[in-house]
Structures are given as structure tokens and as C-alpha cells.
Design an enzyme around this catalytic site. Structure first.
Site, short mmCIF file in Angstrom:
data_model
loop_
_atom_site.label_atom_id
_atom_site.label_comp_id
_atom_site.label_asym_id
_atom_site.label_seq_id
_atom_site.Cartn_x
_atom_site.Cartn_y
_atom_site.Cartn_z
N LYS A 193 25.49 44.39 22.98
CA LYS A 193 26.66 43.80 22.12
C LYS A 193 28.00 44.52 22.65
CE LYS A 193 23.26 44.46 18.38
NZ LYS A 193 22.40 45.43 17.63
N VAL B 218 26.64 40.71 17.11
CA VAL B 218 27.19 41.98 17.16
C VAL B 218 27.45 42.76 15.82
CG1 VAL B 218 29.17 43.47 17.81
CG2 VAL B 218 28.72 41.65 19.24
N GLY C 277 8.57 49.87 10.12
CA GLY C 277 8.96 48.58 10.37
C GLY C 277 10.45 48.57 10.92
N ALA D 110 13.19 36.01 11.23
CA ALA D 110 13.76 36.59 10.02
C ALA D 110 14.93 36.11 9.83
CB ALA D 110 13.71 38.14 10.63
N1 LIG Z 1 16.63 40.46 13.26
C1 LIG Z 1 17.97 40.89 13.25
O1 LIG Z 1 18.27 41.50 12.34
C2 LIG Z 1 18.93 40.02 14.31
C3 LIG Z 1 20.34 40.71 14.18
C4 LIG Z 1 21.19 39.96 14.92
C5 LIG Z 1 20.79 39.15 15.98
N2 LIG Z 1 19.50 38.74 16.09
C6 LIG Z 1 19.20 37.89 17.15
O2 LIG Z 1 18.80 36.61 16.28
C7 LIG Z 1 17.65 35.91 17.01
C8 LIG Z 1 16.45 35.55 16.09
O3 LIG Z 1 16.19 36.97 15.69
P1 LIG Z 1 14.79 37.02 14.75
O4 LIG Z 1 14.89 38.46 14.39
O5 LIG Z 1 14.89 36.01 13.74
O6 LIG Z 1 13.54 36.96 16.08
P2 LIG Z 1 12.37 36.42 15.80
O7 LIG Z 1 11.78 36.95 14.32
O8 LIG Z 1 11.55 37.03 16.93
O9 LIG Z 1 12.36 34.81 15.58
C9 LIG Z 1 12.38 34.13 16.84
C10 LIG Z 1 12.21 32.60 16.52
O10 LIG Z 1 12.44 31.73 17.37
C11 LIG Z 1 11.29 30.69 17.81
N3 LIG Z 1 11.48 30.30 19.01
C12 LIG Z 1 11.10 30.84 20.24
N4 LIG Z 1 11.09 29.89 21.35
C13 LIG Z 1 11.63 28.73 20.81
C14 LIG Z 1 11.94 27.72 21.45
N5 LIG Z 1 11.86 27.44 22.67
N6 LIG Z 1 12.43 26.60 20.52
C15 LIG Z 1 12.56 26.80 19.17
N7 LIG Z 1 12.54 28.00 18.80
C16 LIG Z 1 11.76 28.83 19.37
C17 LIG Z 1 10.18 31.54 17.41
O11 LIG Z 1 9.26 30.63 16.83
P3 LIG Z 1 7.68 31.10 16.47
O12 LIG Z 1 7.90 31.31 15.03
O13 LIG Z 1 6.98 29.68 16.76
O14 LIG Z 1 7.28 32.23 17.20
C18 LIG Z 1 10.77 32.35 16.11
O15 LIG Z 1 10.59 31.50 15.01
C19 LIG Z 1 17.47 36.87 18.17
O16 LIG Z 1 18.07 36.44 19.30
C20 LIG Z 1 18.11 38.30 17.93
O17 LIG Z 1 18.44 39.19 19.04
C21 LIG Z 1 18.67 39.25 15.22
#
Ligand SMILES: NC(=O)c1ccc[n+]([C@@H]2O[C@H](COP(=O)([O-])OP(=O)(O)OC[C@H]3O[C@@H](n4cnc5c(N)ncnc54)[C@H](OP(=O)(O)O)[C@@H]3O)[C@@H](O)[C@H]2O)c1
Lengths: 322, 214
Positions: A205, A133, A187, A10
């Protein structure tokens, strides 16, 4: 700035989509299986379509993205505990090449802050992590502006899922399980909501904030106290019965999962607060309250999660590196 | 017990103790006992202190409690107990007024505690801070009245009000909202006491966020 975006979930996808709007260029994107590297800039729309349709971003190896010619590595792989991998290795690779790192991934700054700062000290690159955070809320840059040495405490509501559940339980008089199922349908909660409802996410955080306060106020890296999740006192919301929220409401109060960081202690627990108070934000909203020595109390509320919201914080960090 | 007065039972020297009605007056000075001395710098003279003690209903207890006061340089002024009144633990509350310097006062309270006397309240502060706490879990199964008594029994807190919600009947999880009064500056102690009692009984506490008028 030329960005390499590692992680195409995302957050990563929103960064790819919005970077151009902020005047930056994405030269590489990687997910867990693949990568695309385009020194002249990737075609964001094409990359996103490909990811949506066949699940990969390109034909290259993920490591190729790390080796690309970028200015800033945007790290948006999943947050992991303990060694904070693979995020930590990605960050290290970038700093060793004297490139900047912007983290959305909380792992490296929550579990290995000292290591991150040490690598940064030996590098011409900087590490920024506003997105870790409070999503869209500029918590860390506000603390930096006020200066960590002039911040006595930070507290707030830092997990939208837990806050949504508590808000709905109080408003509808429903039980936890019922509201959780509803949140999952919407969701707002994941299939396995443990990370959010047990307080771990909010604690990470707060650990990050405590590290910012501790390292920011210390004279040098060696004398700063490092925090990890193990230093946090954490209680979640899973067991809270509807009757507890009703008793709170009868008395003009409500329950929120409140995180507190002081640079000495980290605590996350459900707390009683005035129903109409500043901290009683509703639904998935977050709030960060910063207690300062000379500037009084600062409150910033807003969206604590979401792709574009988090990407906005990431791109704000990129802007500060220019 | 509403029976014999302590003085009689325990044979306290009547010269040592003057059970008087000067309690109202004697209280006044205490609040400022550690306030600035008017001439700034000199150590302040003796001032009047009130301690609230809890005594087991047995002969000799009052004397045992008063000795540490006299032995540590305190000058007894009055002893007061509400006849027939007992604490939730079945003990007898006694208020003792005496004169002592600030330094000696601390020693006296310590000596009392060492002698096994339960000092409920030292000084003149009333319960000044109110905390609302929600407790949930198997409240009834774990003996709610015992829980409340034990909160009452800790030096820094008193339970002013209890509301119980047990929607699933007595055997299931229920919640209670407690209004706890704590002495000024001792809310942290009071909360810690509630927390440890709750932990022991496997109950969960939703603490107030104190110090934040958010
Ligand atoms: N979502 C939020 O609102 C939010 C807010 C603040 C912080 N965060 C942080 O931001 C990060 C990403 O969040 P997200 O919601 O986007 O997570 P997500 O939807 O689970 O996406 C994670 C992505 O990382 C990829 N990935 C996993 N292992 C990898 C590797 N070894 N090398 C390269 N890519 C790899 C995955 O690949 P695949 O697509 O191939 O599975 C996926 O595309 C997380 O650490 C989360 O805690 C998220």
C-alpha cells in the site's frame, strides 16, 4: 456504467451485490473457473447464490467475461507479487479495448506501476485503484484532490490484522501467538498470516502511495520514479514480545505497524507512538495521515478491509469515471 | 584516573592554555555562531566554541588533541576536565573552549577527528532531543551493558534511562526501553547508530515515530 467483475471473492461478490445501488449494471462476472455474461445485466442474487452453493458463477469460460461488452473492468483477483498476474493481463486486455479499469488488486499498481501508466497513456480507458489502499478510506482520491505535488508524506496504519494483534497484545498483556490464534478464530487473520504480520501488505500500500506521489508530481511518465516492493524497507510484528508492549505502555506509548511513503522512500515498521495519539487506532481500524504543504495534516480513519467496505471504494472509483 | 592533571602530564604551554573559570561566559556566544550577523553579509569574526573530547588515559594524549586546534587557527581559551570522571568506555572527557571563525571551526573538528580524537560534542548545544526506543531480543546474552556503552559512545547520543523487562529470565527474549538524548538535529544519526548496533547483535528496535506529534 456496465461492469465486468473479474474475481468473485469477498470483494468481487460485494461489488456484484451493491453495484445496482450505485446505479451501475453488472454485465459479466468471472471467478477462476467460470463466468457469466448477460448483456442486459446479471441477476446478482442468482449469481451469488450459485457461487455460494456450487462454487462457480456461471457456465461460461472466464475469458468470456473479459471479452464482454462492458465500460469498466473491476479487477478483484488475488494480489500477486512480481509480474502481478493474472491481474495485469486482465488490466491490459481492458485498456487495449479502450475500457476503464478499477482495481481492488494491489499487484499491478504496486509491482508494475510504470507499465500500467504506459498502457493507460495509449488507451482511451483510465485506471483507478482507490480500493487498493486502506479499504473504505478515500486515501488516493484525497491525495489527488490535494495534488501529489503538495503532499510531502503519507503515513498510517494500513493493515487491520497487524493492528488488531498489536491492540490485543497491549490491552490484554497477551503474547503474539495467543492473540494470533484468537484473530484466526475471529476471521481477522488468515491461516497463513505472513502477508499481514510481516508487513508485506502494508508495504504494498505504501509502495502504491509512493507511486501516486512520484508519478503525480513528475512532469512526464519517463521522469517519474517507479516503486516496487523491492524499494520498501519492511519489518513486521511477528517477533514482538509482550514485554515490549508493556514497557511502551508504562511510558504512555504503544506500538503500531506504521507505513510511511514520501515519494522517495517507503518504510514499514513497528513504531512507538503516543498511546492516545491520532495514529493509535484500535482493532482492525486503519488510518491514513497525509502531510501537505498548504493544507496541514489530514487524517482519515476507518475500515481498511472487508467486502462491502472495499466494494464501496471500487464503486466510488466507477462513479469518478462517469 | 583522578591523578595528575593533563596540563602537567602533557606539558602544554601554559601561555597557550588558560584553565579558567570563564567557561560559563565563553559558552554564550556559541549558540548563535552561525546565526545572522548583525550587519548582514560580512563574514562573522571569531567566536567561542566548546568541544567535548574523549581521551585515552595515556600521556601525551591531551597535547595530541590540542595541536589540531592550534594548528588550524583556533585560539585556545580553556581546558576543563572533571577529575575522576570517565566515560562509559573508560575514557577521559575533556572540554576545550577556543576561539575560531566559523569556517575554521569546521576544519578544526575535522582535524581532531582525523587525528583520532573522539569528538563527543562540538558547539554548545546540549543534548536537546529525547527519544524513547524499545529494543528487544536476546538483550542479556548479547551483553546489554556493552550495547548501552556503545550507544553512549556514538557522538550524537547519550542514554539517559533504561528500563528492562526480562519476563522469561535472562536467557530468553527480553525488552528494554531506552531514553536516549540526542543533540538537536541529530536524532536521525542517533537512531541510525542504535539501529546498526542492534543489527550487529541481532536485536530488534522499535523506533519512535519522530517529527509527528500525533
Ligand atoms: N478483502 C479485502 O478487504 C480487500 C481490501 C482491499 C483490497 N483487496 C484486494 O482485492 C482482491 C480481491 O480480494 P478478495 O478478498 O475478494 O480475494 P479472494 O476472496 O481471495 O477472491 C479472489 C477471487 O479471484 C478469483 N480468481 C483467481 N484467479 C482468477 C482468474 N485467473 N480469473 C478470474 N478470477 C480469478 C477467485 O476465484 P475462485 O472463487 O474460483 O477461487 C476468487 O473468486 C485482492 O487482490 C485483494 O488484495 C481486498
Amino acid at each position: 456504467m456496465k461492469l465486468a467483475v473479474v474475481g468473485a471473492g469477498a470483494v468481487g461478490r460485494s461489488v456484484v451485490e451493491l453495484a445496482g445501488e450505485y446505479g451501475h449494471e453488472v454485465v459479466a462476472v468471472a471467478d477462476s473457473q467460470s463466468a457469466i455474461v448477460e448483456p442486459e445485466g446479471v441477476d446478482a442474487e442468482a449469481v451469488l447464490t450459485r457461487k455460494a452453493e456450487i462454487g462457480v458463477v456461471g457456465d461460461d469460460d472466464p475469458d468470456d467475461a473479459l471479452a464482454a461488452d462492458y465500460d469498466v473492468l473491476v479487477e478483484a483477483t488475488p494480489t500477486t507479487l512480481g509480474d502481478a498476474e493474472p491481474g495485469f493481463t486482465h488490466l491490459k486486455a481492458a485498456l487495449e479495448r479502450d475500457r476503464h479499469v478499477v482495481l481492488a488488486n494491489k499487484g499491478p499498481v504496486a509491482e508494475r506501476f510504470g507499465d500500467v501508466r504506459a498502457l493507460e497513456a495509449d488507451s482511451a480507458g483510465d485506471v483507478r485503484f482507490e480500493a487498493t489502499v486502506g479499504g473504505a478510506i478515500p486515501a488516493i482520491s484525497t491525495v489527488e484532490d490535494v495534488e501529489p505535488g503538495h503532499v510531502t508524506a503519507i503515513r498510517g496504519v494500513l493493515n487491520g490484522t497487524a493492528n488488531f494483534i498489536l491492540t490485543r497484545m497491549a490491552a490484554e498483556g497477551l503474547d503474539y501467538d495467543h492473540v494470533l490464534a484468537e484473530a484466526q478464530d475471529l476471521g481477522v487473520a488468515e491461516a497463513d498470516p505472513s502477508f499481514d504480520v510481516e508487513g508485506t501488505d502494508a508495504a504494498l500500500k505504501c509502495v502504491i502511495l509512493s507511486n501516486v506521489l512520484s508519478f503525480g508530481a513528475a512532469d512526464d511518465l519517463e521522469s517519474a520514479r517507479e516503486f516496487t516492493l523491492a524499494d520498501a524497507e519492511v519489518a513486521g510484528i511477528r517477533d514482538i514480545p509482550g514485554s515490549a508492549l508493556r514497557l511502551a505502555a508504562e511510558d504512555g506509548r504503544t506500538v503500531r505497524l506504521i507505513g510511511e511513503a514520501t515519494g522517495e522512500t517507503v518504510r514499514v515498521a513497528p513504531r512507538l507512538i503516543p498511546e492516545n495519539g491520532t495514529l493509535a487506532v484500535n482493532g482492525t481500524q486503519n488510518i491514513v495521515q497525509i502531510e501537505t504543504t498548504h493544507a496541514g495534516r489530514l487524517n482519515i480513519s476507518g475500515r481498511g478491509a472487508g467486502g462491502p467496505e472495499t466494494a464501496s471504494a471500487v464503486l466510488g472509483d466507477v462513479g469518478r469515471l462517469e | 584516573m583522578s591523578g595528575p592533571e593533563f596540563e602537567g602530564t602533557d606539558g602544554v604551554d601554559p601561555d597557550l592554555v588558560s584553565e579558567g573559570d570563564d567557561r560559563g561566559g565563553s559558552r554564550e556566544g556559541d549558540g548563535n555562531a552561525d546565526g545572522p550577523s548583525p550587519d548582514g553579509g560580512h563574514s562573522p569574526g571569531p567566536s567561542t566554541h566548546t568541544v567535548r573530547l574523549e581521551l585515552v588515559d595515556e600521556p601525551g594524549q591531551l597535547l595530541a588533541a590540542l595541536q589540531p586546534i592550534a594548528n588550524n587557527g583556533g585560539n585556545l581559551l580553556s581546558i576543563y576536565h572533571e577529575r575522576g570522571n570517565k566515560t562509559p568506555r573508560g575514557r577521559i572527557p575533556v572540554e576545550v573552549d577556543f576561539e575560531a571563525t566559523e569556517e575554521r571551526f569546521d576544519g578544526i573538528v575535522e582535524a581532531l577527528r582525523e587525528a583520532g580524537v573522539n569528538v563527543m560534542q562540538a558547539g554548545t548545544e546540549e543534548y536537546a532531543e529525547e527519544l524513547t526506543i524499545v529494543v528487544f531480543g536476546h538483550l542479556i546474552d548479547t551483553d546489554l551493558s556493552d550495547t548501552l556503552r556503545r550507544i553512549e559512545g556514538c557522538a550524537s547520543a547519550s542514554v539517559a534511562d533504561v528500563s528492562l523487562a526480562a519476563p522469561q529470565g535472562t536467557e530468553d527474549v527480553s525488552s528494554a526501553r531506552l531514553r536516549v538524548e540526542a543533540r538537536a538535529g541529530e536524532t536521525t544519526d542517533a537512531l541510525a547508530a542504535v539501529r546498526s548496533i542492534a543489527e550487529e547483535k541481532g536485536l530488534r528496535v522499535v523506533e519512535p515515530l519522530t517529527g509527528v506529534e500525533a
